[in-house]
Design an enzyme around this catalytic site. Structure first.
Site, PDB file in Angstrom:
ATOM      1  N   LYS A  65       2.187   0.004  -0.100  1.00  0.00           N
ATOM      2  CA  LYS A  65       3.260  -0.933   0.745  1.00  0.00           C
ATOM      3  C   LYS A  65       2.686  -2.498   0.251  1.00  0.00           C
ATOM      4  CE  LYS A  65       4.143  -3.338   3.773  1.00  0.00           C
ATOM      5  NZ  LYS A  65       4.476  -5.043   3.524  1.00  0.00           N
ATOM      6  N   GLU A  91     -10.132  -5.986   3.258  1.00  0.00           N
ATOM      7  CA  GLU A  91     -10.378  -7.472   2.442  1.00  0.00           C
ATOM      8  C   GLU A  91      -9.731  -8.643   3.173  1.00  0.00           C
ATOM      9  OE1 GLU A  91     -12.509  -7.564   0.183  1.00  0.00           O
ATOM     10  OE2 GLU A  91     -12.906  -5.348  -0.089  1.00  0.00           O
ATOM     11  N   CYS A 136      -7.639 -16.180  -1.645  1.00  0.00           N
ATOM     12  CA  CYS A 136      -8.500 -16.092  -0.628  1.00  0.00           C
ATOM     13  C   CYS A 136      -9.765 -16.634  -0.551  1.00  0.00           C
ATOM     14  CB  CYS A 136      -8.731 -14.595  -0.394  1.00  0.00           C
ATOM     15  SG  CYS A 136      -9.284 -13.594  -1.911  1.00  0.00           S
ATOM     16  N   GLU A 167      -8.248 -20.640   8.362  1.00  0.00           N
ATOM     17  CA  GLU A 167      -8.031 -20.789   6.838  1.00  0.00           C
ATOM     18  C   GLU A 167      -6.495 -21.347   6.936  1.00  0.00           C
ATOM     19  OE1 GLU A 167      -6.358 -17.068   5.187  1.00  0.00           O
ATOM     20  OE2 GLU A 167      -7.706 -17.222   3.618  1.00  0.00           O
TER      21      GLU A 167
HETATM   22  P1  NAP Z   1      -0.772 -10.458   6.113  1.00  0.00           P
HETATM   23  O1  NAP Z   1       0.236 -11.100   6.918  1.00  0.00           O
HETATM   24  O2  NAP Z   1      -2.009  -9.994   6.764  1.00  0.00           O
HETATM   25  O3  NAP Z   1      -0.142  -9.316   5.217  1.00  0.00           O
HETATM   26  C1  NAP Z   1      -0.845  -8.454   4.505  1.00  0.00           C
HETATM   27  C2  NAP Z   1       0.053  -7.355   4.107  1.00  0.00           C
HETATM   28  O4  NAP Z   1      -0.272  -6.358   5.483  1.00  0.00           O
HETATM   29  C3  NAP Z   1       1.466  -7.316   3.999  1.00  0.00           C
HETATM   30  O5  NAP Z   1       1.896  -6.378   3.183  1.00  0.00           O
HETATM   31  C4  NAP Z   1       1.918  -7.285   5.263  1.00  0.00           C
HETATM   32  O6  NAP Z   1       3.339  -6.866   5.300  1.00  0.00           O
HETATM   33  C5  NAP Z   1       1.240  -6.104   5.791  1.00  0.00           C
HETATM   34  N1  NAP Z   1       1.301  -6.004   7.213  1.00  0.00           N
HETATM   35  C6  NAP Z   1       1.629  -7.060   8.083  1.00  0.00           C
HETATM   36  N2  NAP Z   1       1.578  -6.622   9.513  1.00  0.00           N
HETATM   37  C7  NAP Z   1       1.015  -5.156   9.414  1.00  0.00           C
HETATM   38  C8  NAP Z   1       0.890  -3.974  10.227  1.00  0.00           C
HETATM   39  N3  NAP Z   1       0.937  -4.445  11.578  1.00  0.00           N
HETATM   40  N4  NAP Z   1       0.173  -2.950   9.788  1.00  0.00           N
HETATM   41  C9  NAP Z   1      -0.012  -2.942   8.532  1.00  0.00           C
HETATM   42  N5  NAP Z   1       0.637  -3.618   7.502  1.00  0.00           N
HETATM   43  C10 NAP Z   1       0.984  -4.756   7.928  1.00  0.00           C
HETATM   44  O7  NAP Z   1      -1.368 -11.315   4.856  1.00  0.00           O
HETATM   45  P2  NAP Z   1      -0.525 -12.144   3.670  1.00  0.00           P
HETATM   46  O8  NAP Z   1      -0.021 -13.447   4.410  1.00  0.00           O
HETATM   47  O9  NAP Z   1       0.214 -11.394   3.047  1.00  0.00           O
HETATM   48  O10 NAP Z   1      -1.703 -12.643   2.840  1.00  0.00           O
HETATM   49  C11 NAP Z   1      -2.625 -13.749   3.004  1.00  0.00           C
HETATM   50  C12 NAP Z   1      -3.909 -13.226   3.595  1.00  0.00           C
HETATM   51  O11 NAP Z   1      -4.751 -12.305   2.830  1.00  0.00           O
HETATM   52  C13 NAP Z   1      -4.711 -14.582   3.645  1.00  0.00           C
HETATM   53  O12 NAP Z   1      -5.552 -14.663   4.800  1.00  0.00           O
HETATM   54  C14 NAP Z   1      -6.044 -14.158   2.536  1.00  0.00           C
HETATM   55  O13 NAP Z   1      -7.301 -14.772   2.974  1.00  0.00           O
HETATM   56  C15 NAP Z   1      -5.920 -12.598   2.669  1.00  0.00           C
HETATM   57  N6  NAP Z   1      -6.281 -12.206   1.240  1.00  0.00           N
HETATM   58  C16 NAP Z   1      -7.803 -11.676   1.317  1.00  0.00           C
HETATM   59  C17 NAP Z   1      -8.179 -11.355   0.057  1.00  0.00           C
HETATM   60  C18 NAP Z   1      -9.386 -10.811  -0.122  1.00  0.00           C
HETATM   61  O14 NAP Z   1      -9.758 -10.297  -1.402  1.00  0.00           O
HETATM   62  N7  NAP Z   1     -10.519 -10.767   0.746  1.00  0.00           N
HETATM   63  C19 NAP Z   1      -7.615 -11.346  -1.211  1.00  0.00           C
HETATM   64  C20 NAP Z   1      -6.078 -11.941  -0.999  1.00  0.00           C
HETATM   65  C21 NAP Z   1      -5.944 -12.336   0.281  1.00  0.00           C
HETATM   66  P3  NAP Z   1       4.549  -7.754   5.000  1.00  0.00           P
HETATM   67  O15 NAP Z   1       4.021  -9.257   4.278  1.00  0.00           O
HETATM   68  O16 NAP Z   1       5.365  -7.391   4.162  1.00  0.00           O
HETATM   69  O17 NAP Z   1       5.036  -8.264   6.199  1.00  0.00           O
END
Ligand code: NAP
Length: 488
Positions: free
Chosen positions: A173, A248, A282, A383
């Site tokens: 997903k 992650e 990230c 962040e």
């Molecule tokens: P996010 O809002 O947490 O979303 C991540 C994924 O989870 C998306 O596919 C999102 O879908 C999905 N999602 C949202 N709510 C969910 C739920 N209740 N249950 C299951 N899945 C759900 O994060 P983002 O804004 O896409 O990404 C940015 C974040 O990722 C930052 O905080 C960054 O630090 C972190 N990140 C961490 C790493 C690492 O290696 N540690 C690497 C890259 C990014 P939708 O977006 O389609 O709604």
């Protein structure tokens, strides 16, 4: 429309919903894709379950599994231009960076394609003549792979490659905002000959298409990359059926500069650390910490160069960084800066959208530096995931370590010093999954990636990345079975 892959069949969403994908650099229409929900997710899990329980993939030996991954690596390399273009259109990222991201995906598939042949089980000495004992690796089962929008292709590859290498089936997903390279990668897996139902793809918003994967009893593991808040929700949902979880999550990464560092090189890297991809990385070095004696000159040099950074779309070869992913995300970054200013931080540059009319249709935000930041401020605790650098001053090695570790996060960071002993000492005291010394950002498929503390529970890349997707089983075989006679 047929953008979902379920049980080997390309299909539309059950509710026939679609979503427009627009380039964040200028709002232009990139694609219209199917938008699934809970029913699609349930079908995809059922297909992955059947492929795991009855299909050939989990029982395919490691050699042919590795061969398939190597074929996929070749195909990703073959399609590099198209994949990089698609990634840039979805994310707004500079084409040059997307091309590096494709190289990263190729390296990841190659690495796991080779590793899986060598990471075998072992024979254990039982201490008796009539028993032999083996420890073997087996796949975990059905994996839900949930990925964010900032580096879609590498993040998908970091999950798909080890999950397949270990013999799992999965439902992917991706972020609803950036599905294009996930669709393309699934097409390559099919072309490479992966059996039906092993790879399944569901598109749609997280709460509707992602959440149902995290509490479905037929899912054995959730591998999630995204924000801390979502990660907590995912972990709680997975706890109901005690799924294996690999998380992650976010970071607020310290970039620690001592006075004896190479000044110009450290300034240069401080800029790349945080402003690459407009801070939507990230591991972005968003928290600059500088030793008192060079603090003012260092910050002045960073601010001077940050003011000159050229913004532009993915195909503008003069652009040095690009837009934010969406209007909503830009509003969050603006609110983050406003909170910092209200708490007493000083704005040294940026802090607003550019006034260049050529950028008016994109979600751009100027490279921003906030100095005079100190413990207790929200800008140090949270962040921003945008082009915002906070600056702190420290007076000693102990203070640098204490401040750098004073956060719930523990993803990555750097130490800059001309004193090798000190750099090593500080690196070993930082509670971070990755520490760079006199560098920022490099990442290798052979070396594990993952966070300490609330930056996550999982490891990606390296042998640890494969271990995340494997169960380890002990098989004891009695070669001379006899009654024990205890209850005779
Ligand atoms: P996010 O809002 O947490 O979303 C991540 C994924 O989870 C998306 O596919 C999102 O879908 C999905 N999602 C949202 N709510 C969910 C739920 N209740 N249950 C299951 N899945 C759900 O994060 P983002 O804004 O896409 O990404 C940015 C974040 O990722 C930052 O905080 C960054 O630090 C972190 N990140 C961490 C790493 C690492 O290696 N540690 C690497 C890259 C990014 P939708 O977006 O389609 O709604």
């Amino acid at each position: 429309m047929t953008d979902l892959l379920i049980g080997g069949r390309w299909t539309g969403a059950i509710d026939e919903r679609t979503r427009e994908i627009r380039c964040p650099a200028d709002g232009s229409l990139v694609a219209v894709v199917d938008e699934g929900g809970g029913k699609d997710a349930a079908e995809a899990v059922a297909a992955a379950r059947q492929a795991f329980d009855q299909g050939p993939w989990p029982r395919t030996p490691a050699g042919p599994r590795g061969d398939l991954l190597l074929r996929v690596a070749d195909m990703v390399a073959r399609d590099k231009d198209a994949l990089a273009r698609a990634e840039s259109l979805d994310t707004g990222k500079r084409l040059a960076e997307s091309r590096l991201d494709v190289d990263d995906a190729v390296a990841c598939f190659r690495y796991y394609g080779r590793l899986v042949r060598t990471e075998t089980g072992r024979v254990v000495d039982t201490g008796t003549a009539h028993a032999v004992s083996r420890v073997v690796h087996e796949p975990v089962g059905v994996c839900a792979l949930i990925t964010p929008w900032n580096c879609p292709l590498p993040q998908t590859s970091w999950k798909v490659a080890p999950a397949l290498a270990a013999g799992n089936t999965f439902v992917l997903k991706p972020s609803e905002l950036t599905p294009s390279t996930a669709i393309a990668l699934m097409r390559l897996l099919v072309e490479a000959g992966l059996p039906d139902g092993v790879a399944n793809l569901v598109l749609g918003p997280g709460p509707e298409a992602g959440a149902p994967l995290t509490d479905n009893p037929d899912v054995d593991m959730v591998s999630f990359t995204g924000g801390l808040r979502t990660g907590r929700r995912v972990m709680a949902a997975a706890a109901g059926t005690v799924k294996r979880t690999s998380l992650e999550l976010s970071g607020k990464n310290p970039n620690v500069v001592f006075a004896d560092a190479d000044f110009d090189t450290a300034v240069d890297h401080a800029l790349t650390a945080v402003f690459r991809h407009s801070g939507q990385v990230c591991s972005a070095g968003a928290r600059l910490m500088v030793e008192g004696s060079v603090h003012d000159a260092f910050v002045e040099a960073v601010v001077h160069r940050a003011r000159g950074i050229r913004l532009g779309g993915p195909f503008d070869e003069r652009a040095q960084t690009g837009p934010l992913i969406s209007a909503a995300h830009r509003a969050r970054v603006e609110a983050y800066v406003a909170a910092g200013l209200a708490e007493g931080a000083r704005l040294r540059c940026g802090g607003t959208c550019p006034d260049d009319p050529a950028l008016a249709d994109g979600y751009y935000f100027l490279p921003t530096v906030l100095d005079r930041c100190h413990s207790g401020m929200s800008v140090l605790a949270d962040e921003s995931f945008g082009p915002v650098l906070t600056v702190e001053r420290f007076a000693s090695e102990d203070e640098a370590v204490r401040l750098a570790n004073d956060t719930v996060y523990g993803l990555a960071g750097a130490v800059w010093s001309g004193d090798e002993e000190r750099a090593r000492r500080v690196a070993s005291r930082l509670r971070l999954g990755t520490v760079w010394i006199n560098d920022y950002h490099p990442c290798l498929p052979q070396a594990e990636w993952g966070g300490f503390k609330q930056s996550g529970t999982g490891r990606e890349l390296g042998p640890g990345g494969l271990a995340e997707y494997r169960e380890t089983k002990h098989i004891w075989r009695n070669t001379r079975p006899r009654p024990r006679g205890w209850f005779a």
